[in-house]
Design an enzyme around this catalytic site. Sequence first.
Site, mmCIF file in Angstrom:
data_model
loop_
_atom_site.group_PDB
_atom_site.id
_atom_site.type_symbol
_atom_site.label_atom_id
_atom_site.label_comp_id
_atom_site.label_asym_id
_atom_site.label_seq_id
_atom_site.Cartn_x
_atom_site.Cartn_y
_atom_site.Cartn_z
ATOM 1 N N ALA A 247 -1.690 4.242 4.323
ATOM 2 C CA ALA A 247 -2.294 3.595 5.492
ATOM 3 C C ALA A 247 -3.160 2.419 5.061
ATOM 4 O O ALA A 247 -3.048 1.306 5.599
ATOM 5 C CB ALA A 247 -3.115 4.610 6.283
ATOM 6 N N GLY A 248 -4.044 2.640 4.088
ATOM 7 C CA GLY A 248 -4.899 1.552 3.599
ATOM 8 C C GLY A 248 -4.118 0.485 2.857
ATOM 9 O O GLY A 248 -4.394 -0.712 2.998
ATOM 10 N N ASP A 249 -3.127 0.910 2.061
ATOM 11 C CA ASP A 249 -2.315 -0.051 1.309
ATOM 12 C C ASP A 249 -1.550 -0.974 2.255
ATOM 13 O O ASP A 249 -1.434 -2.180 2.011
ATOM 14 C CB ASP A 249 -1.311 0.679 0.417
ATOM 15 C CG ASP A 249 -1.966 1.665 -0.530
ATOM 16 O OD1 ASP A 249 -3.143 1.473 -0.867
ATOM 17 O OD2 ASP A 249 -1.281 2.625 -0.931
#
Length: 289
Positions: A247-249
């Site tokens: 999700a963050g990547d």
Amino acid sequence: MRIACIGEAMIELSMAGEAAHVGVAGDTLNTAIYLHRSAPELQVDYVTNLGDDPFSDQIKTFIANQNIGTDAITMMPGASPGLYAITTSETGERSFTYWRSASAARGMFQAGDTCDFSSLSQYDAVYLSGISMAILPHPVRLALIDWLQNSDVQVIYDSNYRPRLWKDADTARKVTTAMWARADIALPSIDDEMELFEETADQVTARFAKHQGTGALKRSALGPLSLGVHVQQDYMAAPSVVDTTAAGDSFNGGYLGSLLSGSSQVDALMAGHNCAARVVQYRGAIIPA
């Protein structure tokens, strides 16, 4: 524009009950892929070390098939890549099991008893994470920080704190603090920063309000908080969450693809959020193109 994404590409086992899907992923590789998908006009290369085994060949082929440059990948005789498995709860939260202590990527930038970062000079920007730093031997990471501090290259950083990869939290804090001081574009996650620096959400927010560059403080369902430029806008939550892996990547990739293509901070934040909202609706780190 030429961008180097630096880190470790691994074999990924994404578990679904007793079955496993074999793929390729890694935090900075995930970002590289979503960055290129978001802005195909940018030249994105991946910088890592791999071995001379069939899994290393599979990883390199996978990266090339994603239209990511592979010329900066070093193939080390007798070495092999890392491996990890993902399991997810009923709510989509992920947990990881790693086999990476002998990964070829730990030998990046090492030439005998010296360090060589000259290959990075050809890029306009370099993107790396706390995982990229954690897997390097401490003298190498210190040398890399020193090189970055004396280079004109644009530095993009995500602290991506994984405690098991570090000798101790104090070392991780010192390295991360040095990288935040150098980063032109900062992409921290509030949960990682709270854990690493033992701060409240408000303390993390106040600390990054002083950041001299630009970027985004990722806050999961709350949406990103703009760094460097004040932005006020609403973000729609994903309609369903199957797997929060990457999700963050993926936020980083969507955000950077938009920002580095010339979009405003407002549009870049929304692009990053929308990219992440799509990714969490699929299993695994890399969703179908």
